[in-house]
Design a protein around this motif. Structure first.
Motif, PDB file in Angstrom:
ATOM      1  N   ILE A  44    -120.001  74.053 -19.929  1.00 56.09           N
ATOM      2  CA  ILE A  44    -121.185  74.969 -19.064  1.00 56.09           C
ATOM      3  C   ILE A  44    -122.462  74.159 -18.564  1.00 56.09           C
ATOM      4  CG2 ILE A  44    -122.118  75.845 -20.951  1.00 56.09           C
ATOM      5  CD1 ILE A  44    -121.573  77.797 -17.721  1.00 56.09           C
ATOM      6  N   GLU A  45    -122.808  73.300 -19.432  1.00 54.93           N
ATOM      7  CA  GLU A  45    -123.889  72.592 -18.900  1.00 54.93           C
ATOM      8  C   GLU A  45    -124.003  71.710 -17.762  1.00 54.93           C
ATOM      9  OE1 GLU A  45    -126.799  69.398 -20.892  1.00 54.93           O
ATOM     10  OE2 GLU A  45    -126.196  70.865 -22.120  1.00 54.93           O
ATOM     11  N   LEU A  46    -122.782  71.108 -17.797  1.00 62.23           N
ATOM     12  CA  LEU A  46    -122.389  70.189 -16.363  1.00 62.23           C
ATOM     13  C   LEU A  46    -122.062  71.021 -15.219  1.00 62.23           C
ATOM     14  CD1 LEU A  46    -122.389  67.398 -15.103  1.00 62.23           C
ATOM     15  CD2 LEU A  46    -119.873  67.327 -16.085  1.00 62.23           C
ATOM     16  N   VAL A  47    -121.477  72.132 -15.380  1.00 58.18           N
ATOM     17  CA  VAL A  47    -121.026  73.109 -14.291  1.00 58.18           C
ATOM     18  C   VAL A  47    -122.506  73.805 -13.866  1.00 58.18           C
ATOM     19  CG1 VAL A  47    -119.771  75.200 -13.684  1.00 58.18           C
ATOM     20  CG2 VAL A  47    -118.737  73.461 -15.246  1.00 58.18           C
ATOM     21  N   THR A  48    -123.244  74.063 -14.841  1.00 55.99           N
ATOM     22  CA  THR A  48    -124.756  74.574 -14.432  1.00 55.99           C
ATOM     23  C   THR A  48    -125.229  73.533 -13.453  1.00 55.99           C
ATOM     24  OG1 THR A  48    -124.780  76.040 -16.173  1.00 55.99           O
ATOM     25  CG2 THR A  48    -126.852  75.726 -15.070  1.00 55.99           C
TER      26      THR A  48
END
Length: 195
Positions: A68-72
Motif C-alpha cells: 500500500i505504501e508504494l501504491v500510494t
C-alpha cells in the motif's frame, strides 16, 4: 497559516512531492500494469478527464507485490501528473483550471475481488489520499455501469469522504455519453467504455 495547510506543505516536503514527476518510481511497470489510467483530454469547459475501469485494477497484485505504501506513492505521482496536465488545459482554455473530471467505469466490476478486507483497506487509503491531500481538485466524478449492488459499497465508501466531495459524484447504471454530452464529446472514439 492554517494547521491543515501547514500539514499539507509538510507532507509535500517530506514526501518530495514537488519533484515526484522527475522520479522513476520503483516497480513502475508493475504498477501501471496493475492500475491502468488515462487522461482523455478536456471537457468543453477545459477540465481534464481522467478515466479508469475498476475491473482492470488488480488489487491483489498491487497489495501483494507493491504494498500500500508504494501504491500510494504511485498515486501521488498520478495526482501530480493530472495537476501538470491541468496547467496545459489552463493555457488552452485561457483561464486557470484547478479541477478535473473522473470517470470510474464499473463494467465487469467484481465486488469480492475489490471489496474484501485487503481491498477495503487499499481503497480507503487511496480515497483518503485524494480527499485529504488533493482537496477540492475534483470537478465531477461519474461512476458509470454501476451494478445494483454497488449502492451498498457506495454507502461504506461515501462515509469516509468529505460531504462536499460526495455532492460531486454521480452514480449511473449505464452509458455516461447519453447523459453528459459536455464530457462525452471529448471522449470519442477511444473512451475506456466505448466498446
Amino acid at each position: 497559516m492554517s494547521e491543515l495547510l501547514q500539514d499539507l506543505f509538510r507532507w509535500r516536503d517530506e514526501g518530495e512531492v514537488d519533484s515526484i514527476l522527475d522520479t522513476l518510481l520503483e516497480q513502475h511497470e508493475a504498477y501501471h500494469q496493475g492500475w491502468p489510467s488515462r487522461i482523455y483530454g478536456c471537457d468543453k469547459f477545459g477540465h481534464p478527464i481522467v478515466a479508469e475501469r475498476m475491473s482492470h485494477i488488480n488489487v491483489k497484485m498491487l497489495t501483494q507485490e507493491l504494498g500500500i505504501e508504494l501504491v500510494t506513492r504511485h498515486r501521488v505521482q498520478h495526482f501530480e501528473a493530472v495537476t501538470r496536465w491541468k496547467r496545459g488545459c489552463s493555457n488552452k482554455a485561457g483561464y486557470r483550471l484547478y479541477r478535473q473530471n473522473v470517470i470510474l467505469d464499473l463494467k465487469d466490476f467484481a465486488l469480492f475481488d475489490h471489496f474484501n478486507e485487503t481491498g477495503k483497506a487499499f481503497l480507503f487509503a487511496l480515497v483518503r489520499l485524494g480527499d485529504v491531500r488533493y482537496p477540492e481538485t475534483l470537478h465531477r466524478c461519474f461512476i458509470i455501469n454501476a451494478p445494483m449492488y454497488f449502492r451498498v459499497v457506495w454507502s461504506v465508501v461515501s462515509s469516509i469522504l468529505d460531504p462536499s466531495t460526495t455532492l460531486k459524484i454521480r452514480i449511473l447504471g449505464g452509458d455516461a455519453k447519453v447523459k453528459f454530452p459536455a464530457i462525452s464529446a471529448s471522449l470519442r472514439p477511444n473512451a475506456p467504455f466505448s466498446a
